[in-house]
Scaffold this motif. Structure first.
Motif, PDB file in Angstrom:
ATOM      1  N   GLY A  61      48.532  47.063  37.940  1.00  0.00           N
ATOM      2  CA  GLY A  61      47.564  46.210  38.624  1.00  0.00           C
ATOM      3  C   GLY A  61      47.876  45.970  40.086  1.00  0.00           C
ATOM      4  N   VAL A  62      49.133  46.209  40.512  1.00  0.00           N
ATOM      5  CA  VAL A  62      49.462  45.980  41.924  1.00  0.00           C
ATOM      6  C   VAL A  62      48.732  46.967  42.831  1.00  0.00           C
ATOM      7  CG1 VAL A  62      51.722  45.059  41.305  1.00  0.00           C
ATOM      8  CG2 VAL A  62      51.507  47.477  41.922  1.00  0.00           C
ATOM      9  N   LEU A  63      48.188  48.040  42.247  1.00  0.00           N
ATOM     10  CA  LEU A  63      47.451  49.004  43.058  1.00  0.00           C
ATOM     11  C   LEU A  63      46.219  48.381  43.714  1.00  0.00           C
ATOM     12  CD1 LEU A  63      47.590  52.188  40.780  1.00  0.00           C
ATOM     13  CD2 LEU A  63      48.839  51.794  42.914  1.00  0.00           C
ATOM     14  N   ILE A  64      45.668  47.336  43.083  1.00  0.00           N
ATOM     15  CA  ILE A  64      44.459  46.750  43.656  1.00  0.00           C
ATOM     16  C   ILE A  64      44.752  46.002  44.955  1.00  0.00           C
ATOM     17  CG2 ILE A  64      43.455  46.532  41.355  1.00  0.00           C
ATOM     18  CD1 ILE A  64      43.785  43.518  41.563  1.00  0.00           C
ATOM     19  N   SER A  65      46.046  45.778  45.253  1.00  0.00           N
ATOM     20  CA  SER A  65      46.373  45.164  46.546  1.00  0.00           C
ATOM     21  C   SER A  65      46.097  46.136  47.691  1.00  0.00           C
ATOM     22  CB  SER A  65      47.844  44.737  46.576  1.00  0.00           C
ATOM     23  OG  SER A  65      48.702  45.865  46.545  1.00  0.00           O
ATOM     24  N   LEU A  66      45.908  47.418  47.374  1.00  0.00           N
ATOM     25  CA  LEU A  66      45.573  48.438  48.372  1.00  0.00           C
ATOM     26  C   LEU A  66      44.089  48.753  48.369  1.00  0.00           C
ATOM     27  CD1 LEU A  66      48.548  50.870  47.644  1.00  0.00           C
ATOM     28  CD2 LEU A  66      48.442  49.087  49.396  1.00  0.00           C
ATOM     29  N   GLN A  67      43.323  47.976  47.605  1.00  0.00           N
ATOM     30  CA  GLN A  67      41.894  48.238  47.472  1.00  0.00           C
ATOM     31  C   GLN A  67      41.078  47.004  47.815  1.00  0.00           C
ATOM     32  OE1 GLN A  67      41.761  49.193  43.251  1.00  0.00           O
ATOM     33  NE2 GLN A  67      41.547  51.378  43.721  1.00  0.00           N
ATOM     34  N   ASN A  68      39.794  47.232  47.966  1.00  0.00           N
ATOM     35  CA  ASN A  68      38.838  46.138  47.944  1.00  0.00           C
ATOM     36  C   ASN A  68      38.269  46.129  46.526  1.00  0.00           C
ATOM     37  OD1 ASN A  68      37.069  44.102  48.569  1.00  0.00           O
ATOM     38  ND2 ASN A  68      35.624  45.425  49.655  1.00  0.00           N
ATOM     39  N   TYR A  69      39.037  45.552  45.630  1.00  0.00           N
ATOM     40  CA  TYR A  69      38.764  45.721  44.200  1.00  0.00           C
ATOM     41  C   TYR A  69      37.485  45.013  43.779  1.00  0.00           C
ATOM     42  CZ  TYR A  69      39.377  45.429  39.137  1.00  0.00           C
ATOM     43  OH  TYR A  69      39.188  45.514  37.785  1.00  0.00           O
ATOM     44  N   GLN A  70      36.659  45.753  43.021  1.00  0.00           N
ATOM     45  CA  GLN A  70      35.441  45.221  42.437  1.00  0.00           C
ATOM     46  C   GLN A  70      35.491  45.470  40.930  1.00  0.00           C
ATOM     47  OE1 GLN A  70      33.211  43.516  44.162  1.00  0.00           O
ATOM     48  NE2 GLN A  70      34.271  43.910  46.103  1.00  0.00           N
TER      49      GLN A  70
ATOM     50  N   THR B 272      43.690  29.750  43.888  1.00  0.00           N
ATOM     51  CA  THR B 272      42.500  29.416  44.668  1.00  0.00           C
ATOM     52  C   THR B 272      41.786  30.667  45.165  1.00  0.00           C
ATOM     53  OG1 THR B 272      43.528  27.349  45.406  1.00  0.00           O
ATOM     54  CG2 THR B 272      41.641  28.145  46.663  1.00  0.00           C
ATOM     55  N   SER B 273      42.552  31.589  45.769  1.00  0.00           N
ATOM     56  CA  SER B 273      41.937  32.775  46.360  1.00  0.00           C
ATOM     57  C   SER B 273      41.538  33.804  45.308  1.00  0.00           C
ATOM     58  CB  SER B 273      42.894  33.419  47.370  1.00  0.00           C
ATOM     59  OG  SER B 273      44.105  33.809  46.743  1.00  0.00           O
ATOM     60  N   GLY B 274      42.322  33.893  44.227  1.00  0.00           N
ATOM     61  CA  GLY B 274      42.048  34.926  43.227  1.00  0.00           C
ATOM     62  C   GLY B 274      41.057  34.519  42.164  1.00  0.00           C
ATOM     63  N   ILE B 275      41.255  33.349  41.561  1.00  0.00           N
ATOM     64  CA  ILE B 275      40.406  32.919  40.454  1.00  0.00           C
ATOM     65  C   ILE B 275      39.153  32.199  40.950  1.00  0.00           C
ATOM     66  CG2 ILE B 275      40.314  31.576  38.326  1.00  0.00           C
ATOM     67  CD1 ILE B 275      42.161  34.008  38.226  1.00  0.00           C
ATOM     68  N   LEU B 276      39.335  31.236  41.833  1.00  0.00           N
ATOM     69  CA  LEU B 276      38.189  30.437  42.272  1.00  0.00           C
ATOM     70  C   LEU B 276      37.290  31.196  43.254  1.00  0.00           C
ATOM     71  CD1 LEU B 276      39.803  26.905  42.740  1.00  0.00           C
ATOM     72  CD2 LEU B 276      38.717  27.890  40.722  1.00  0.00           C
ATOM     73  N   GLU B 277      37.910  31.962  44.159  1.00  0.00           N
ATOM     74  CA  GLU B 277      37.129  32.662  45.179  1.00  0.00           C
ATOM     75  C   GLU B 277      36.889  34.128  44.848  1.00  0.00           C
ATOM     76  OE1 GLU B 277      39.131  32.051  48.859  1.00  0.00           O
ATOM     77  OE2 GLU B 277      38.976  29.861  48.788  1.00  0.00           O
TER      78      GLU B 277
ATOM     79  N   GLN C 284      38.876  36.739  45.105  1.00  0.00           N
ATOM     80  CA  GLN C 284      39.529  37.714  45.980  1.00  0.00           C
ATOM     81  C   GLN C 284      40.731  38.319  45.243  1.00  0.00           C
ATOM     82  OE1 GLN C 284      39.747  36.459  50.278  1.00  0.00           O
ATOM     83  NE2 GLN C 284      39.282  34.440  49.396  1.00  0.00           N
ATOM     84  N   PHE C 285      40.427  39.189  44.286  1.00  0.00           N
ATOM     85  CA  PHE C 285      41.467  39.700  43.403  1.00  0.00           C
ATOM     86  C   PHE C 285      42.506  40.533  44.147  1.00  0.00           C
ATOM     87  CE2 PHE C 285      37.545  39.357  40.802  1.00  0.00           C
ATOM     88  CZ  PHE C 285      37.969  38.331  39.975  1.00  0.00           C
ATOM     89  N   SER C 286      42.063  41.380  45.044  1.00  0.00           N
ATOM     90  CA  SER C 286      43.005  42.229  45.785  1.00  0.00           C
ATOM     91  C   SER C 286      43.905  41.402  46.693  1.00  0.00           C
ATOM     92  CB  SER C 286      42.231  43.259  46.626  1.00  0.00           C
ATOM     93  OG  SER C 286      41.510  44.143  45.799  1.00  0.00           O
ATOM     94  N   TYR C 287      43.318  40.431  47.356  1.00  0.00           N
ATOM     95  CA  TYR C 287      44.095  39.588  48.273  1.00  0.00           C
ATOM     96  C   TYR C 287      45.118  38.749  47.522  1.00  0.00           C
ATOM     97  CZ  TYR C 287      45.069  36.274  52.032  1.00  0.00           C
ATOM     98  OH  TYR C 287      45.689  35.509  52.986  1.00  0.00           O
ATOM     99  N   SER C 288      44.723  38.151  46.422  1.00  0.00           N
ATOM    100  CA  SER C 288      45.657  37.331  45.638  1.00  0.00           C
ATOM    101  C   SER C 288      46.760  38.191  45.027  1.00  0.00           C
ATOM    102  CB  SER C 288      44.907  36.568  44.549  1.00  0.00           C
ATOM    103  OG  SER C 288      44.248  37.450  43.657  1.00  0.00           O
ATOM    104  N   THR C 289      46.449  39.437  44.673  1.00  0.00           N
ATOM    105  CA  THR C 289      47.481  40.347  44.173  1.00  0.00           C
ATOM    106  C   THR C 289      48.513  40.639  45.256  1.00  0.00           C
ATOM    107  OG1 THR C 289      45.905  41.395  42.661  1.00  0.00           O
ATOM    108  CG2 THR C 289      47.900  42.632  43.169  1.00  0.00           C
ATOM    109  N   THR C 290      48.065  40.750  46.488  1.00  0.00           N
ATOM    110  CA  THR C 290      48.980  40.951  47.610  1.00  0.00           C
ATOM    111  C   THR C 290      49.962  39.798  47.731  1.00  0.00           C
ATOM    112  OG1 THR C 290      47.287  42.204  48.806  1.00  0.00           O
ATOM    113  CG2 THR C 290      49.100  41.275  50.105  1.00  0.00           C
TER     114      THR C 290
END
Length: 300
Positions: free
Chosen positions: A34-43, A258-263, A265-271
């Motif tokens: 799953g850490v690969l999505i930190s390199l993506q704009n995951y949808q 906050t950033s991953g679940i509420l907003e 932003q899965f890729s950003y929160s993974t970062t």
């Protein structure tokens, strides 16, 4: 034939090991993809391989974000509080328990201090609110009773870190003594008898026999604790933070939520989560290398 019997016996040990191995494979190693999505704009609709690859864009955004240093400061200070205040507490309590000679009293004390470990952190925070609230809290009533003024322990920023640390100390100190008491049980009693003959008092026995005997255990647990240096406890932080203490209470764990679940932003929160893991790994490697240079075994 003898080799076959040994292998059969070891086979049961491997079978007992299987649930633990499955746990780590399913919940620790497989999710690492799953850490690969930190390199993506995951949808989620496009999936892992269908989402747009953006390289290190999220890392640049994270490190240039004005809130980064606030999060880093808050998380690091809480981690330092935990290492400096909480980590030595189980050692101190274990040493005190080891000095008790009346076994029924020692077992009773152990049982009492183990109990808080089994409380949910939600219960611990609720107890804190009951004790420290300004609306009828026992602690504030006592302060008023001796002529003082009520203190907003739960909302004033300067009280946030001591409150969080004291909650962890109360909840986990007793249970943390188990490992150190087990290490102390392995100390040869003849060493103490020989020390007494040589005229050593309790303090000398503690410094020259007891502490050296558990030194390797302390070092290993400290190294392992550094691996979770930036893990401050999401549930506890989320329950303790309010609008008045957010500037000192917002940490990486709550920021990921906050950033991953509420907003979303899965890729950003993974970062952010990966940054925490990398810091923990670096600290473990450095601490282990220092321990080995000082003559300790380390964790590897």
């Amino acid at each position: 034939m003898r080799q076959f019997s040994i292998r059969s016996r070891d086979g049961w040990l491997y079978l007992m090991l299987l649930p633990g191995l499955l746990f780590f494979i399913l919940f620790k190693y497989l999710p690492m993809w799953g850490v690969l999505i930190s390199l993506q704009n995951y949808q989620p609709a496009l999936g892992l391989w269908g989402s747009e690859w953006v390289g290190l864009a999220h890392y640049k955004r994270f490190f240039s974000d004005p809130s980064f240093w606030m999060l880093f400061r808050n998380t690091t200070l809480l981690a330092v509080y935990s290492i400096v205040i909480f980590f030595p507490m189980p050692i101190i309590v274990a040493l005190l328990l080891n000095e008790l000679r009346v076994q029924w009293f020692k077992r009773s004390i152990q049982t009492l201090i183990y109990i808080p470990h089994f409380f949910s952190i939600v219960v611990v925070v609720a107890i804190s609110y009951v004790l420290f609230t300004t609306e009828g809290g026992i602690i504030n009533e006592m302060i008023v009773g001796i002529g003082g003024e009520k203190v907003n322990f739960l909302t004033e920023p300067e009280w946030f870190r001591p409150m969080v640390t004291l909650q962890v100390v109360w909840k986990e100190t007793g249970f943390g003594t188990i490992i150190f008491l087990a290490a102390l049980a392995g100390v040869d009693p003849q060493l103490y008898e020989a020390a007494k003959i040589d005229g050593a008092n309790r303090w000398h026995q503690l410094c020259h026999i007891t502490l050296p005997a558990i030194r390797s255990t302390i070092v290993i647990l400290l190294i392992l604790r550094l691996g979770h240096f930036l893990d401050t406890g999401f549930e506890q932080m989320l329950l303790m933070i309010n609008a008045l203490n957010r500037d000192v209470g917002e940490v990486f764990d709550t920021y990921v939520y906050t950033s991953g679940i509420l907003e979303g932003q899965f890729s950003y929160s993974t970062t952010v989560g990966l940054f925490k893991s990398i810091v923990g790994l670096v600290l473990v490697v450095i601490a282990n290398r220092i321990a080995r240079k000082l003559g300790e075994e380390g964790v590897y």
